[in-house]
Design an enzyme around this catalytic site. Sequence first.
Site, mmCIF file in Angstrom:
data_model
loop_
_atom_site.group_PDB
_atom_site.id
_atom_site.type_symbol
_atom_site.label_atom_id
_atom_site.label_comp_id
_atom_site.label_asym_id
_atom_site.label_seq_id
_atom_site.Cartn_x
_atom_site.Cartn_y
_atom_site.Cartn_z
ATOM 1 N N SER A 105 0.591 -1.061 -0.036
ATOM 2 C CA SER A 105 0.138 -0.006 -0.066
ATOM 3 C C SER A 105 0.836 1.182 0.005
ATOM 4 C CB SER A 105 -0.960 0.048 1.081
ATOM 5 O OG SER A 105 -1.906 1.034 1.201
ATOM 6 N N ASP A 246 -2.355 6.291 -3.674
ATOM 7 C CA ASP A 246 -1.098 5.653 -2.986
ATOM 8 C C ASP A 246 -0.648 4.219 -3.715
ATOM 9 O OD1 ASP A 246 -3.156 3.754 -2.426
ATOM 10 O OD2 ASP A 246 -2.488 3.192 -0.487
ATOM 11 N N ASP A 248 -0.808 1.277 -4.099
ATOM 12 C CA ASP A 248 -1.948 0.264 -4.623
ATOM 13 C C ASP A 248 -3.269 0.973 -5.244
ATOM 14 O OD1 ASP A 248 -2.692 0.476 -2.096
ATOM 15 O OD2 ASP A 248 -3.377 -1.522 -2.065
ATOM 16 N N ASP A 250 -5.650 2.202 -3.601
ATOM 17 C CA ASP A 250 -6.949 2.160 -3.029
ATOM 18 C C ASP A 250 -7.249 3.239 -1.918
ATOM 19 O OD1 ASP A 250 -5.286 1.555 -0.960
ATOM 20 O OD2 ASP A 250 -6.179 -0.488 -0.219
#
Length: 466
Positions: A105, A246, A248, A250
């Site tokens: 993340s 960010d 990833d 999400d």
Amino acid sequence: MADAVRRLFGTDGIRGVANRAPMDASTALRLGQAAGRFFNRGAHRHRVVIGKDTRLSGYMLEPALTAGFVGAGMDVVLVGPLPTPAIAMLTRSLRADLGVMISASHNPFEDNGIKLFGPDGLKLSDAEEAEIEDLMAGDLSAQLVVPSRLGRASRLEDAPGRYIEAVKASFPKGLSLAGKRIVVDCAHGAAYKVAPTVLWELGAEVVPVGVSPDGFNINRECGSTAPERLAELVRERRADLGIALDGDADRLVLTDEKGQVVDGDQILALVAQSWAAQGRLRGDAVVATVMSNLGLERFLKAQGLRLLRTKVGDRYVGERMREAGCNLGGEQSGHMILSDFGTTGDGLVAALQVLAVLVEEGRPASQVCRRFTPLPQRLVNVRYAGSSPLEDAGVREAIASAEARLGARGRVLIRPSGTEPVIRVMAEAEEEPLVESTVEELAALIRARAAAGPERVLASQLGEAG
């Protein structure tokens, strides 16, 4: 297995330093074998979708997981770098038994993580993760399939296009981003191709940054955790909005045309008010975590809406949304779950909902995105080793005293991180000096107890028992 204990899994999958347990190839191999065994049920041909972000260590973990799943008799579909919500979407679309995202993340490149999604595109429950851990601790060799039942691995070349079309479908028909100049910071992460493409295909003039991943620069001084450069670029280019994702994708943080940061609480307030006016907000409520600002709660109450709080972690937000029949939830940090369009946090879909309001209202983002005045809030992280300082009787007494002092004017929240040995110390109240003094005093005490070590905590516990 509601009371099952997880050792590897935290609030968002497994996470750690790359090439060190549990983020090493051998653990990933065993995870693939165990998760493959867990989901290899029924007579149909079993399938798992594996995606990743742009970290160098993804090249190590992806083949290790693939080997584990193939050995467990599952076919593997590799999609390469794509956002976490794309993996959840593709898992359902391809009718796979399992989806896997390799990402840490917003963490730096040295870290990595593994998140698992079930066939419904939802993150696994605590109990399911505990069962997989139990399988990993056992003898997996006896449970691997015979050679004739080994799985196969293949690559899905059109995976990015499928996700792009799904995201565009979340933007209201009849609206266009023509005439909007948008700076999008992809954090050199998983959305570095798809995010600029989505915005451009919807008509925007796109200024892409953070789109040159080299395996090492993911989240480095960019993205949702470092929006300063984005804010500066928005002002320089006279853009209408800045979008920061960010690693990833999400998670979402925005900057308005003046370069002011817009966090997840403001985004929740904006989308909630817009959807409620259109009759689209289900349950007359929004789900958020204990970290969300009291200002958001008061704003929603004034709109006749409720704020339902849950513990930190977008997985828990999603679970509470399903329990309460809500279609909007998120975290102050920028995770936004819009269940009309997906099963997990999706920064790009959330950004499009904000852009839709900008287009419809025809006002600048500095006016549209400020729905409430947040109460002064401060968060301090205290790292520790060994036993948690929260077990100390003196710390518990200090927390209770601080809560009594704030009363109805604010609140104190002290909690351990779910992913690292850190105590998060947060307070908010109507008076900023009170917030500052409360956090400083509690953080100092917890820091001192942490430095004293396990012996000091044990002595405090024995004293309390006596």
